[in-house]
Scaffold this active site. Sequence first.
Site, PDB file in Angstrom:
ATOM      1  N   GLU A 166       0.782  -1.232   0.000  1.00  0.00           N
ATOM      2  CA  GLU A 166       0.000   0.000   0.000  1.00  0.00           C
ATOM      3  C   GLU A 166       0.818   1.290   0.000  1.00  0.00           C
ATOM      4  O   GLU A 166       0.818   2.040   0.992  1.00  0.00           O
ATOM      5  CB  GLU A 166      -0.960   0.002   1.197  1.00  0.00           C
ATOM      6  CG  GLU A 166      -1.907  -1.172   1.224  1.00  0.00           C
ATOM      7  CD  GLU A 166      -3.037  -1.013   2.246  1.00  0.00           C
ATOM      8  OE1 GLU A 166      -2.964  -0.087   3.074  1.00  0.00           O
ATOM      9  OE2 GLU A 166      -3.999  -1.785   2.197  1.00  0.00           O
ATOM     10  N   GLU A 351      -5.797  -8.404   0.605  1.00  0.00           N
ATOM     11  CA  GLU A 351      -6.477  -8.057   1.854  1.00  0.00           C
ATOM     12  C   GLU A 351      -7.911  -7.709   1.544  1.00  0.00           C
ATOM     13  O   GLU A 351      -8.201  -6.970   0.598  1.00  0.00           O
ATOM     14  CB  GLU A 351      -5.851  -6.825   2.543  1.00  0.00           C
ATOM     15  CG  GLU A 351      -4.519  -7.057   3.172  1.00  0.00           C
ATOM     16  CD  GLU A 351      -3.950  -5.799   3.840  1.00  0.00           C
ATOM     17  OE1 GLU A 351      -4.746  -4.944   4.308  1.00  0.00           O
ATOM     18  OE2 GLU A 351      -2.718  -5.685   3.871  1.00  0.00           O
TER      19      GLU A 351
HETATM   20  C1  BGC Z   1      -3.400  -2.401   5.820  1.00  0.00           C
HETATM   21  C2  BGC Z   1      -3.485  -3.168   7.112  1.00  0.00           C
HETATM   22  C3  BGC Z   1      -4.599  -2.613   7.966  1.00  0.00           C
HETATM   23  C4  BGC Z   1      -5.900  -2.748   7.208  1.00  0.00           C
HETATM   24  C5  BGC Z   1      -7.132  -2.268   7.941  1.00  0.00           C
HETATM   25  C6  BGC Z   1      -4.716  -2.009   5.224  1.00  0.00           C
HETATM   26  O1  BGC Z   1      -4.673  -0.668   4.833  1.00  0.00           O
HETATM   27  O2  BGC Z   1      -2.555  -3.028   4.905  1.00  0.00           O
HETATM   28  O3  BGC Z   1      -2.253  -3.123   7.734  1.00  0.00           O
HETATM   29  O4  BGC Z   1      -4.673  -3.212   9.208  1.00  0.00           O
HETATM   30  O5  BGC Z   1      -5.837  -2.033   6.015  1.00  0.00           O
HETATM   31  O6  BGC Z   1      -7.062  -0.897   8.178  1.00  0.00           O
END
Ligand code: BGC
Length: 450
Positions: A166, A351
């Site tokens: 990110e 994610e």
């Molecule tokens: C990140 C994580 C974070 C998640 C939830 C993403 O932006 O990679 O590290 O915990 O979002 O906010």
Amino acid sequence: MNEKRFPSGFLWGASTSAYQIEGSPLADGAGASIWHRFSHIPGRVAQGDTGDVACDHYRRWRDDVKLMKELGLQAYRFSIAWGRILPEGTGKVNQKGLDFYRALVDELGAAGIEAMATLYHWDLPAALDERGGWLNRDVASWFADYAEVAYRELDHGVRFWATINEPWVIVDGGYLHGTMAPGHASPYEAMLATHNVLRAHGEGVAAYRAIGRNQVGIVLNLEPKVAASESEDDRLATIRTDAYMNRQYLDPIFRGSYPEELKEVYGEGWQSFPEADFEVIGRPIDFLGINYYTRGVTAADPTVPYERARRIPQPNAIVNAVGWEVHPNSLRDLLVRVSEEYTKIPLYITENGAGFYDPPAPIDGRIEDPLRTDYLRRHFMAAAEAMEKGVDLRGYFVWSLMDNFEWAHGYSKRFGIVHVNYATQERTIKESGKFYSEVIRTNGGILKRK
Ligand code: BGC
């Protein structure tokens, strides 16, 4: 009949990152990171929380791999703390840090779980920050040297390498608004940091080509932006905010330049860079990781600095505990857009997940989190729809394996499919985790079409 199965070989996993779960940030000779320093500055993180203990994964990793096995995960995405391997960021290698990740990778291999390792999930060695960090042009070669050490030691057991997690958050939080480490707030620095993060990525890819045997890519957080109204101002604001959050990274990686609209965003902070840098940034990668959480319904607002755009809350929307709207169709649309407009390389959702208001402790041994289950179910379906539209999506990593240090929110927001009792470090698989296990076991077969 109306069940949804995924292609065979589709990879189901879960993600974490080093500073968010490991704890023991200075153990065995590790060098402090910018997040270690930042979280120790009073007022920077909610409740004064730090990653000093986190999920104590640095000591409990064996049990955590067992937990992954119990869940039936096929893959695990974690990050490597640069400062454990090179305490000063460059130069002397700390073998004990390498040993930790080697043991983890080997244990994953023994458990039949594929490893995806992220080289940088925001925890820059503080020693490098003292030399300018992401603002110093040399950071690209510092990163490549670090990456090479990691590749040499771990490539035997890591099937996927992600250079950077990110870039947008690194820059927006760390250099434009100062809400995340290292806490700077400058449009000039933000633009420069973006460029150096991307150059580091490119040099990391080049280093991999010289010695690696598996795959290397990058992880971007992307958020579809839609205009709140048909007005010309809202339309332009949406283009601007899309350029800032999405195209700032997609364009240089896949098209060789920054979007023009960034000039309006950064204003006097805008800079131009040597043409040759874009060859580095655009080095071919094997996969693109996409982190998706929400969409942004956007209206023009001249009082908002830089973007001059504002997110408009949607009536009747379900929002998570961080205030993000739940909008699965945007995941589908995003995947289709990336595949149609940018690249045909394999995509992975690296994610996706949600922080919801879970019960603070198990009741009768259970953590009921129906909103998270529903969130996941609907996003899995959206991903399936994208594949039906021709998107080459190869896998899905849920954020997160377990509750953890949610950056500036500290431990107040829980994103895990496993609950963590921070006082005892006891782990409890949430109901969403059990649901996910079934999704994996049936390769999506339990997902019903609506
Ligand atoms: C990140 C994580 C974070 C998640 C939830 C993403 O932006 O990679 O590290 O915990 O979002 O906010």
